[in-house]
Design an enzyme around this catalytic site. Structure first.
Site, PDB file in Angstrom:
ATOM      1  N   LYS A  19     -66.436  -4.061  -5.836  1.00  0.00           N
ATOM      2  CA  LYS A  19     -65.687  -3.309  -6.840  1.00  0.00           C
ATOM      3  C   LYS A  19     -64.625  -2.463  -6.131  1.00  0.00           C
ATOM      4  O   LYS A  19     -64.859  -1.889  -5.082  1.00  0.00           O
ATOM      5  CB  LYS A  19     -66.622  -2.404  -7.641  1.00  0.00           C
ATOM      6  CG  LYS A  19     -67.532  -3.157  -8.590  1.00  0.00           C
ATOM      7  CD  LYS A  19     -68.312  -2.228  -9.491  1.00  0.00           C
ATOM      8  CE  LYS A  19     -67.453  -1.687 -10.597  1.00  0.00           C
ATOM      9  NZ  LYS A  19     -68.242  -1.001 -11.649  1.00  0.00           N
ATOM     10  N   GLU A  76     -81.461  -1.535 -22.668  1.00  0.00           N
ATOM     11  CA  GLU A  76     -81.777  -0.455 -23.601  1.00  0.00           C
ATOM     12  C   GLU A  76     -83.104  -0.671 -24.313  1.00  0.00           C
ATOM     13  O   GLU A  76     -83.842   0.291 -24.573  1.00  0.00           O
ATOM     14  CB  GLU A  76     -80.649  -0.315 -24.637  1.00  0.00           C
ATOM     15  CG  GLU A  76     -79.349   0.223 -24.077  1.00  0.00           C
ATOM     16  CD  GLU A  76     -78.469  -0.836 -23.442  1.00  0.00           C
ATOM     17  OE1 GLU A  76     -77.394  -0.475 -22.914  1.00  0.00           O
ATOM     18  OE2 GLU A  76     -78.850  -2.027 -23.477  1.00  0.00           O
ATOM     19  N   ARG A 101     -78.535  -1.415 -29.650  1.00  0.00           N
ATOM     20  CA  ARG A 101     -79.128  -2.611 -29.066  1.00  0.00           C
ATOM     21  C   ARG A 101     -80.650  -2.526 -29.025  1.00  0.00           C
ATOM     22  O   ARG A 101     -81.310  -3.534 -28.762  1.00  0.00           O
ATOM     23  CB  ARG A 101     -78.578  -2.813 -27.656  1.00  0.00           C
ATOM     24  CG  ARG A 101     -77.067  -3.008 -27.615  1.00  0.00           C
ATOM     25  CD  ARG A 101     -76.474  -2.700 -26.248  1.00  0.00           C
ATOM     26  NE  ARG A 101     -76.945  -3.603 -25.223  1.00  0.00           N
ATOM     27  CZ  ARG A 101     -76.349  -4.733 -24.856  1.00  0.00           C
ATOM     28  NH1 ARG A 101     -75.241  -5.113 -25.473  1.00  0.00           N
ATOM     29  NH2 ARG A 101     -76.832  -5.477 -23.901  1.00  0.00           N
TER      30      ARG A 101
END
Length: 727
Positions: free
Chosen positions: A355, A441, A469
């Site tokens: 990244k 989640e 979710r």
């Protein structure tokens, strides 16, 4: 007998391989990596002038190749050297753009070479390229005809910060949440097969963070079962959680990150050639020996690749990798092989990336400059506005730290967002009581429920939009069993530049239907501390505290507008009575006409401004402003009082239809408070549509929730002349 056959087969196959290994590349095998040294060792020399990618670290003076690209078809005939130059130009185009607009920087920088390779090899939009989460799609947007609009990204009426089907035919699938790409690409692949389309290349690009979501594994399991022709590119950058290295009970490694091993023997040419020769030679033997040989091949691949290849191949995929995701010399021929192969077996290409790659300030930052505001390119320093008060997120974190210091049963749970939820601050003090479960989640909620069963006090910190979710788990694993999980819903309401996918628009509506769930919505930073303390003290049922993105008001504003009368800001909260609101401003007792504004949560300040504006314009009108504090349970005594002593009531909330205002109206109807028509009621809610990117103030204007909109709503109720609202 079988052991003897096995030993004989091993010896024979090894001998044959050593004598007859050819030097050809199997159809689905990657070209040799540019070095066989470990990836992490290669990356340590990333700034050295001798690096094969050294050109990537210098801003080009001009962009001749990028200037030629109006669509991916313009890249088709480019050579590898040209593609490398193009990647460098695209990388700096992203950096220049985000330095002015803010946005998701490091994720896009990490996939520049991969994006260039995909659009060079595949024929989008006919070939489908699906980006999971799609916050990494800035270079994709630049290469697909949107370069001239990039400075509008994440702004009102501008480009979305994510893939969006209505924005471009090159955005094969809209996203914003994670773990959906494999399911979507599989659906596209099967849909094309059902229509007998000759060309069927569907590619899902998913990160090692998104692949921790259970839906990704459900999709992969089904891909193997259906034998769908599709390609999954696993972008493994070793950073699931934000920021990287957050201390937690699991250590400092990102939750769910795939291991950082290199392309050992599995990705070497000799091993792949050995496999092909061995498979062909084993067919000369009787079937029992062939069966043993097949098992040997499976175990050998699992042994040399770790769990990665074994897992994916057990799910029915052909696994290739890991390979260097910044090496176009390798990526392009691999993707060409994938595109032209006739196999119907799904493929996983495991690429290793960094990244922020190509921009030193991002690579050095703890969060790799994942989500940033405008910044200085030379230093990476962000231009953050001065604030008079800390963010709501940090106020929650500090309050929770104070509670944990006094009670060892307090723990914090997050789903791969420790930085965004404030759990990272908590983790610095209490790493063993911090649990980052990855982008999962559903697991986070049920894990919290399990902790509550043991008398632990879990604070489950999840963005409002992401808790959607795990709705089933909230119902069955927490509410139905009355387990005291404390849900902390950051980013409730409108969130600004991230737009429709990230608004916390629906939590009041979807949580409000659940019995015995205490729902609180603080209006300011002092109330947030109070509500966290209140949730802490609730031990017989679940509770939820929802608060907005952004900063508090500061002491001076609170004293002036909210009548706090504080000498200094409190350092800890005080529990408030459950289900009891408060009066912020009382209407003049002698006013001939009175109206009430009943606010919950974030729009209380706008309600107070509206009240003062109304009274200054019409001295005969008295306006009461009340803060409901709770949606469940409602303060029915407060509602009765307001309804019986005011000719009109306006409810105000930063949530969708079906939320607080509907609950108030439902109660008033059942209680007979609407029967005589003495009190008119109007609910102000978010409009019944999705609100796109912009500043939060612009979005409040769009939604009709700023103070002028409240003023005009009251005026219509009491037959006063309304005024035009300036945008």
């Amino acid at each position: 007998m079988e052991a003897s056959i096995l030993l004989f087969t091993i010896a024979l196959l090894v001998s044959v391989a050593q004598c007859f290994v050819p030097h050809t590349t199997p159809p689905l095998s990657p070209a040799p990596s540019r070095t066989q040294q470990p990836r992490l060792q290669r990356r340590t020399a990333v700034h050295a002038s001798a690096s094969p990618h050294s050109a990537s670290f210098h801003m080009p003076h001009s962009t001749p190749l990028l200037d030629r690209v109006r669509s991916p078809s313009d890249m088709t005939g480019m050579s590898l050297p040209e593609l490398k130059q193009l990647a460098n130009e695209v990388r700096w185009e992203v950096i220049k753009t985000v330095s002015q607009t803010g946005g998701h920087l490091s994720a896009s920088l990490g996939v520049v070479e991969l994006t260039v390779a995909l659009h060079h090899v595949f024929d989008a939009p006919d070939d489908r390229i699906v980006w999971d989460v799609s916050h990494q799609a800035y270079c994709h947007k630049i290469l697909t005809g949107r370069r001239d609009r990039m400075l509008t990204i994440r702004k009102k009426d501008g480009l979305s910060g994510f893939a969006k089907r209505s924005e471009s035919p090159f955005d094969a699938f809209g996203a914003g949440h994670s773990s959906t790409s494999i399911s979507a690409a599989q659906g596209m692949s099967v849909g094309r097969s059902l229509q007998f389309k000759k060309r069927n290349n569907c590619v899902a690009v998913i990160g090692d963070g998104a692949i921790t979501g259970g839906m990704a594994y459900e999709a992969m399991n089904n891909c193997g079962y259906l034998k769908s022709r599709m390609i999954v590119i696993l972008n493994d950058n070793g950073q699931v959680s934000l920021p990287t290295g957050t201390a937690s009970a699991g250590g400092t490694d990102p939750a769910g990150a795939l291991s950082g091993y290199t392309a050992r023997l599995l990705s070497s040419q000799r091993f792949k050639n050995f496999r092909e020769v061995a498979k062909g030679f084993s067919k000369l033997f009787p079937e029992p020996i062939q069966d043993v040989s097949a098992r040997l091949d499976e175990y050998a691949r699992g042994f040399v690749s770790g769990e990665r290849a074994t897992l994916f191949e057990e799910l029915g995929f052909y696994y290739v990798g890991p390979v260097d995701g910044h090496d176009l010399d390798n990526l392009v021929p691999i993707l060409r092989n994938f595109k032209t192969t006739d196999t119907t077996k799904p493929i996983v290409l495991h690429v290793k990336t960094d990244k922020g790659y190509g921009y030193p300030p991002a690579m050095k930052a703890s969060d790799k400059m994942h989500g940033v505001g405008p910044f200085d390119i030379a230093t990476g320093k962000q231009h953050k506005p001065k604030t008079v008060a800390p963010s709501y997120t940090s106020i929650f974190a500090d309050t929770l730290i104070g509670l944990a210091a006094e009670d060892p049963k307090v723990v914090a749970i997050t789903a791969a967002m420790p930085g965004g939820t404030g759990v990272a601050q908590f983790a610095k003090k209490f790493p063993q009581r911090t649990f980052d479960v990855g982008i999962a989640e559903q697991h986070a909620v049920t894990f919290a429920a399990g902790l509550a069963c043991e008398g632990i006090k879990p604070f489950c910190a999840i963005y409002s939009t992401f808790l959607q979710r795990a709705y089933d788990q909230v119902i069955h694993d927490c509410v139905l069993q009355r387990l005291p999980v404390r849900f902390i819903l950051d980013r409730a309401g409108l969130v600004g530049a991230d737009g429709a996918t990230h608004h916390g628009s629906f939590d009041l509506a979807y949580l409000g239907t659940l019995p015995d769930l205490v729902i609180m919505a603080p209006s300011d930073e002092v109330e947030l501390m109070n509500h966290i303390q209140t949730a802490y003290e609730i031990d017989d049922k679940p509770s939820a505290v929802r608060y907005p993105r952004g900063n508090g008001y500061g002491l001076e504003y609170l004293n002036k507008h909210f009548n706090y009368g504080l000498d200094e800001m409190p350092t800890k909260g005080t529990a408030v009575p459950i289900g009891k609101g408060r009066i912020i401003k009382e209407a003049n007792e002698d006013a001939p006409s009175k109206v009430a504004i009943l606010s919950i949560g974030t729009r209380l300040s706008a309600a107070i401004e509206a009240a003062h504006a109304l009274e200054s314009e019409n001295p005969d009108l008295g306006v009461t402003v009340a803060d409901a504090r709770f949606m469940r349970p409602l303060d029915i005594d407060l509602i009765r009082r307001l309804a019986r002593t005011h000719r009109a009531m306006v409810t105000v909330e930063e949530g969708s239809v079906g939320g607080f205002g509907d609950h108030v109206l439902h109660f008033m109807a059942l209680d007979g408070l609407l029967d005589d028509g003495r009190c008119k009621v109007r609910p102000l809610v978010l409009p019944d549509r999705f609100i796109e990117a912009g500043s939060q103030h612009e979005q409040y204007d769009d939604a009709g929730l700023n103070s002028p909109h409240i003023v005009n709503t009251v005026k219509r109720l009491v037959d006063m002349k309304t005024v035009p609202i300036m945008g």
